[in-house]
Design a protein around this motif. Sequence first.
Motif, PDB file in Angstrom:
ATOM      1  N   MET A  31      41.533  41.176  42.949  1.00  0.00           N
ATOM      2  CA  MET A  31      42.304  40.771  42.362  1.00  0.00           C
ATOM      3  C   MET A  31      41.613  39.762  41.779  1.00  0.00           C
ATOM      4  N   LYS A  32      41.643  39.228  40.673  1.00  0.00           N
ATOM      5  CA  LYS A  32      40.986  38.183  40.382  1.00  0.00           C
ATOM      6  C   LYS A  32      41.334  37.142  40.454  1.00  0.00           C
ATOM      7  N   TYR A  33      40.386  35.343  41.011  1.00  0.00           N
ATOM      8  CA  TYR A  33      40.979  34.353  41.023  1.00  0.00           C
ATOM      9  C   TYR A  33      42.012  33.503  41.230  1.00  0.00           C
ATOM     10  N   SER A  34      42.573  34.217  40.639  1.00  0.00           N
ATOM     11  CA  SER A  34      44.119  33.110  40.222  1.00  0.00           C
ATOM     12  C   SER A  34      45.174  33.855  40.400  1.00  0.00           C
ATOM     13  N   GLU A  35      45.071  35.398  40.872  1.00  0.00           N
ATOM     14  CA  GLU A  35      45.716  36.598  41.150  1.00  0.00           C
ATOM     15  C   GLU A  35      45.819  35.848  42.975  1.00  0.00           C
ATOM     16  N   ALA A  36      44.471  35.656  42.832  1.00  0.00           N
ATOM     17  CA  ALA A  36      44.307  35.287  44.382  1.00  0.00           C
ATOM     18  C   ALA A  36      44.655  34.039  45.241  1.00  0.00           C
TER      19      ALA A  36
END
Length: 76
Positions: free
Chosen positions: A1-6
């Motif tokens: 997952m992308k950083y913002s999702e994490a």
Amino acid sequence: MKYSEALEYKKEALKKADTSVLQNYHIIITPADTGESAKYIEDFSKNPDDFSDSSCKKYCSNDEYEVMSFKKETED
């Protein structure tokens, strides 16, 4: 997952975690790559207070992250 999702996933995990989990486990964002994650956790474990959520970005080569937890070291 992308950083913002994490980051969102971690926020949810922290909300749902009970007190004993929060006291005994680190919940962190790490690179999804196993080698990069291992290096990040090794460095993080030496001094967790020196790290923020975004610290994992400098360990990550492909912008893919995961949220994980591991037991805090206890000082006896």
